[in-house]
Enzyme design. Structure first.
Site, PDB file in Angstrom:
ATOM      1  CG  HIS A 183      -1.698  -1.233   1.432  1.00  0.00           C
ATOM      2  ND1 HIS A 183      -2.931  -1.486   0.875  1.00  0.00           N
ATOM      3  CD2 HIS A 183      -1.376  -2.345   2.129  1.00  0.00           C
ATOM      4  CE1 HIS A 183      -3.340  -2.697   1.238  1.00  0.00           C
ATOM      5  NE2 HIS A 183      -2.403  -3.239   1.997  1.00  0.00           N
ATOM      6  CE  LYS A 310      12.759  19.541 -10.648  1.00  0.00           C
ATOM      7  NZ  LYS A 310      11.594  20.002 -11.421  1.00  0.00           N
ATOM      8  CD  GLU A 317       9.588  12.467 -15.215  1.00  0.00           C
ATOM      9  OE1 GLU A 317       8.638  13.174 -14.885  1.00  0.00           O
ATOM     10  OE2 GLU A 317      10.686  12.928 -15.547  1.00  0.00           O
TER      11      GLU A 317
END
Ligand code: ARG
Length: 502
Positions: A183, A310, A317
């Site tokens: 979970h 960044k 992705e």
């Protein structure tokens, strides 16, 4: 009436085709990619009809030589392109080759027509004999099988490489630990190697799915004709052997309209894509500052044009996103086949681009994932600390009590109370089970004793999972050895003679 037909089928027609329709229905703008397969299948057919006496031995030789020349065209085009543009990146050069070939033959309806036209240029009227006893319906069915077979072979090679990379990373991680999640909540500690071996299991299943698909599809449609079988008594085993198929297909109606092999490939690709997306998702999460488990390799990351700090996980992705198009192609193919009456229907032409896209997507994914995996580095201190906070040893604690004779359900309840105690005892800081003083624990159950703390240490918590497939240290070491043996076996059993269509 012109003397030279520009179509393969113009005899019964009086009116010219509507120009727009003519262009719209052509498959040559994309099926040019089947040139090597079409040439190989045409050579096999030439051998078959020569054996039936349609071509003399000299005519066969001329035809085979002509077909080789036509096949080399792609290489010539690519040479011409690299000579003019210097360095060729394989992605763009593929597109450039295609564009050049397509532009060179505006009248070619499809790859079959193209090869016939080109062969005529090479060997003259003899080229027109090649279509004796065959139909484009069996040709496209054969070309696509050859294409998918090659695509499966390179997928299998890529999968084995990725399996090796995962196994090497698992070995490198030694006995380092991480939190395991259910979970997406911390559940129990596991070895990093155990987590990586979960992906090894998935990829092994993928490997066997592609292998199964290959075995099932490896039959030769040549000789099936348009629908009812060749109109000559051809020995179909000649072409089947020449193309390294295991046997001729048993039913001509099925063979000319069957695209299950394409669906099998796309579905196996989808399942692989789903596994890739799970791996990619986990790594994307683990690379966040919130988790901080891995340092993304710079060579496989990108920056932001706006935010200087960044380092973005574009690789994972994109890898996660690619599963969408694989599933899209599998869905398109299934929908294409649904309700299609026997036998060949032109709808089937629509399936080709889906397969090309699946093959290209897999090639791309498997060209980056193995080396990305090799470049991954973990932050074991962060992972170990995470594996030691959040009561990941609660199940081991309950097992301690049940080993003392407390029924497990009761032990679960007592440890649950201990967790509650740890959460509430000190308002400033929650206490882990090993931080709660023994007397406090003994208020919950008199079965708690000094040895409790050893039994819930990180190592003990791992090692109590001492079953086949469990995360106990020695079980993982065994699992790793077994996985290495299995993958080595997969690698050594690759047969090189399967690669007939270069
Ligand atoms: N380009 C066609 C395809 O991909 C080849 C077969 C054409 N057959 C026909 N009966 N029109 O399906």
């Amino acid at each position: 009436m012109s003397n030279e037909p520009t179509k393969m089928w113009s005899g019964r027609f009086r009116e010219p085709l509507n120009r727009t329709f003519e262009q719209w229905q052509r498959s040559f703008p994309f099926d040019w990619r089947l040139l090597p397969q079409e040439v190989a299948a045409s050579k096999a057919h030439a051998q078959t009809i020569a054996a039936a006496g349609i071509l003399t031995p000299e005519e066969l030789e001329t035809t085979l030589r002509g077909l080789t020349l036509v096949g080399e065209r792609a290489i010539n085009w690519s040479n011409r392109i690299s000579a003019t543009s210097g360095q060729v990146d394989y992605e763009t050069s593929d597109q450039q080759i295609g564009a050049a070939i397509v532009a060179s033959a505006p009248q070619a309806e499809d790859i079959h027509h193209f090869v016939e036209l080109e062969l005529t240029k090479e060997i003259g009227a003899l080229a027109l004999k090649l279509h004796t006893g065959r139909s484009r319906n069996e040709q496209i069915a054969t070309d696509m099988r050859l294409f998918v077979r090659d695509a499966i072979d390179s997928t299998l090679t890529g999968l084995r490489d990725w399996l090796l990379a995962l196994i090497t990373l698992a070995e490198k991680s030694g006995t380092a630990v991480m939190p395991g999640y259910t979970h997406l909540q911390r559940a129990e500690p596991v070895l990093i190697a155990h987590w990586l071996l979960a992906y090894v299991s998935m990829l092994e299943r993928d490997h066997s799915r592609f292998t199964d698909a290959r075995t099932r599809m490896n039959l030769c449609p040549l000789g099936s004709g348009a629908i009812a079988g060749a109109t000559l008594a051809l020995d179909r085993t000649i072409a089947s052997k020449a193309l390294a198929f295991t046997a001729p297909t048993p039913n001509s109606m099925d063979a000319t309209s069957d695209r299950d092999f394409m669906l099998d490939f796309a579905q196996a690709a989808t399942t692989l894509g789903l596994h890739i997306s799970r791996f990619a998702e986990e790594l994307t999460l683990y690379a966040t500052s919130e988790f901080g488990f891995i340092d993304l390799p710079e060579a496989f990351s990108t920056g932001s044009s706006a935010m200087p700090q960044k380092k973005n996980p574009d690789l994972t992705e994109l890898a996660r996103g690619k599963s969408a198009r694989l599933l899209g192609s599998a869905t398109a193919l299934a929908t294409l086949i649904k309700g299609l009456p026997l036998a060949y229907n032109k709808d089937l032409q629509e399936g080709q681009e889906q397969i090309f896209d699946v093959a290209d997507t897999l090639t791309g994914l498997l060209s980056v994932l193995p080396n990305f995996t090799r470049a991954l580095t973990f932050k074991p201190e962060v992972m170990t600390a995470a594996a030691q906070t959040g009561y990941l040893n609660a199940m081991a604690a309950a097992t301690y009590l049940s080993n003392k004779g407390v029924p497990f359900r009761k032990a679960h309840e007592i440890v649950g109370n201990a967790v509650r105690l740890g959460l509430e005892m000190d308002p400033a800081k929650r206490l882990e089970l090993n931080e709660i003083p023994l007397p406090e624990l003994q208020q919950l159950s008199e079965d708690f004793a000094e040895d409790f703390f050893d039994s819930i240490s990180l190592r003990a918590t791992l090692d109590c999972h001492d079953v086949i497939g469990g995360t106990a240290t020695h079980r993982v070491a065994e699992a790793l050895t077994a996985a290495k043996t299995r993958v080595a076996h997969l690698i050594s059993s690759v047969s090189s003679e399967d690669h007939v269509v270069a």
